[in-house]
Scaffold this active site. Structure first.
Site, PDB file in Angstrom:
ATOM      1  N   CYS A  96      13.333  24.978   4.598  1.00 35.74           N
ATOM      2  CA  CYS A  96      12.855  26.267   5.109  1.00 35.74           C
ATOM      3  C   CYS A  96      13.963  26.945   5.910  1.00 35.74           C
ATOM      4  O   CYS A  96      14.244  26.566   7.050  1.00 35.74           O
ATOM      5  CB  CYS A  96      11.610  26.074   5.965  1.00 35.74           C
ATOM      6  SG  CYS A  96      10.956  27.652   6.565  1.00 35.74           S
ATOM      7  N   CYS A 137      12.854  28.538   9.334  1.00 37.33           N
ATOM      8  CA  CYS A 137      12.593  27.522  10.358  1.00 37.33           C
ATOM      9  C   CYS A 137      13.893  26.891  10.844  1.00 37.33           C
ATOM     10  O   CYS A 137      14.071  26.679  12.050  1.00 37.33           O
ATOM     11  CB  CYS A 137      11.634  26.466   9.825  1.00 37.33           C
ATOM     12  SG  CYS A 137       9.959  27.102   9.524  1.00 37.33           S
TER      13      CYS A 137
END
Length: 174
Positions: free
Chosen positions: A134, A137
């Site tokens: 991700c 993130c």
């Protein structure tokens, strides 16, 4: 009860580099013992290999004077990132403004109950986010840990551990 040595020995010769790296990344480096084992345990949870998870838990219990808070935070980080990485990776990859303006509505109360410290917890979340791929993130957690006083070397070492833990899980399954 699996030990890291037993797990390493179970890796076939085609995974020799992983076997060697699995030992190397867990020794020394810029991370504290709590950071190193928090990352290793959380990444083993994220990699979803039972033998590797058991070995990392056993090694953390041997290596740390007080392993329970580190293990519980690692467990929480792996679970939260399993949820958040899917959600935020979707928003990023779809790239539609309409999704990025919607409220996530995902509970993350555990963030307010970190047992170790917030910066180390964020470092663990960063490592798990690297396994889960991700981008949003990883960028968010990297900023928090650097702003919190950790170094790029520490970020680098955490992601190195994540990459080798993931490779070991793949090697054990193949």
């Amino acid at each position: 009860m699996a030990s890291l040595e037993v797990v390493r020995s179970e890796l076939a010769d085609s995974h020799k580099d992983t076997r060697l790296n699995l030992q190397g990344v867990l020794e020394g480096g810029s991370l504290t013992a709590e950071q190193r084992w928090g990352v290793a345990v959380a990444c083993a949870f994220a990699a979803r290999n039972e033998r590797l998870k058991e070995a990392m838990l056993n090694e953390a219990k041997k290596a740390l004077a007080n392993p329970e808070p580190v293990i519980e935070d690692a467990r929480a980080a792996a679970s939260l990132m399993a949820m958040n990485n899917v959600y935020y990776r979707f928003r990023h990859m779809i790239g539609k403004e309409s999704y990025s303006t919607k409220r996530a509505g995902l509970r993350m109360n555990r963030l307010a109950q970190v047992l170790t410290n917030k910066v180390d917890f964020e470092l663990v979340c960063l490592a798990v986010s690297a396994i889960n791929g991700c981008e949003m993130c990883m960028q968010s957690h990297e900023k928090v840990v650097l702003d919190g006083g950790l170094s790029e070397d520490q970020v680098h070492d955490a992601v190195r551990i994540a990459s080798v833990i993931h490779a070991a899980a793949v090697g054990l399954e193949s």
